[in-house]
Design an enzyme around this catalytic site. Structure first.
Site, mmCIF file in Angstrom:
data_model
loop_
_atom_site.group_PDB
_atom_site.id
_atom_site.type_symbol
_atom_site.label_atom_id
_atom_site.label_comp_id
_atom_site.label_asym_id
_atom_site.label_seq_id
_atom_site.Cartn_x
_atom_site.Cartn_y
_atom_site.Cartn_z
ATOM 1 N N LYS A 74 -8.461 -3.705 -2.532
ATOM 2 C CA LYS A 74 -7.156 -4.351 -2.685
ATOM 3 C C LYS A 74 -7.255 -5.869 -2.656
ATOM 4 C CE LYS A 74 -5.237 -0.500 -0.315
ATOM 5 N NZ LYS A 74 -4.885 -0.093 1.012
ATOM 6 N N ASP A 101 -0.461 4.610 1.255
ATOM 7 C CA ASP A 101 -0.829 5.501 2.354
ATOM 8 C C ASP A 101 -0.465 4.899 3.704
ATOM 9 O OD1 ASP A 101 -1.976 7.540 0.699
ATOM 10 O OD2 ASP A 101 -3.643 6.166 0.344
ATOM 11 N N ASP A 113 -1.497 -0.720 6.188
ATOM 12 C CA ASP A 113 -1.626 -0.236 7.562
ATOM 13 C C ASP A 113 -2.937 -0.728 8.145
ATOM 14 O OD1 ASP A 113 -3.039 1.490 5.782
ATOM 15 O OD2 ASP A 113 -3.084 3.040 7.292
ATOM 16 N N ASP A 132 0.842 -1.189 0.000
ATOM 17 C CA ASP A 132 0.000 0.000 0.000
ATOM 18 C C ASP A 132 0.883 1.247 0.000
ATOM 19 O OD1 ASP A 132 -2.305 1.613 0.189
ATOM 20 O OD2 ASP A 132 -2.277 1.555 2.372
#
Length: 137
Positions: free
Chosen positions: A126, A9, A137, A7
């Site tokens: 995702k 972010d 996260d 990822d």
């Protein structure tokens, strides 16, 4: 060889830190919850409803995602993983932002180059991207 999904972010880039910094700049009178104290994935729940439009204002700000700084050591770790395994950078775009997708693509090109930028997938979910491991996260 594993296929590793990564990822952007809060994994590669300091999204929430950048968000809080921009929130303080745009709304100096507003009490901003420090990143370390955000315990809810939907952090909007931690703010009163009357300031949600302020939060939206940061996410929708043109160029916001392009201006995020990398997390210390994250890009180097990604490059190291890419030496041994196949990587795909998977990120969920903020759909209400007119520039989020282009900002994210530009950031990957800027910090990691065009070859790795070809491995960027922007998706709402995702879990639809096939891989052996997801770093998120």
């Amino acid at each position: 060889m594993a296929h590793v999904l990564v990822d952007m972010d809060n994994v590669l880039f300091q999204t929430m830190q950048g968000f809080n910094q921009k929130l303080r700049e745009m709304f100096p009178e507003m009490k901003v919850i420090p990143y370390e104290l955000i315990t809810d994935h939907n952090f909007y729940n931690l703010y009163p409803k009357e300031v949600h439009s302020n939060l939206d204002g940061v996410w929708k700000l043109p160029g916001f995602f392009r201006g995020l700084e990398p997390l210390p050591g994250a890009l180097e770790a990604l490059i190291e993983i890419a030496r041994k395994d196949h990587i795909t950078i998977c990120s969920r775009p903020f759909l209400d932002s007119e520039t989020c997708e282009s900002d994210k693509k530009a950031s990957i090109r800027k910090y990691l180059g065009r070859e790795i930028a070809k491995r960027l997938v922007l998706t709402r979910d995702k879990t639809e991207i096939r891989g052996d491991l997801l770093i998120d996260d």
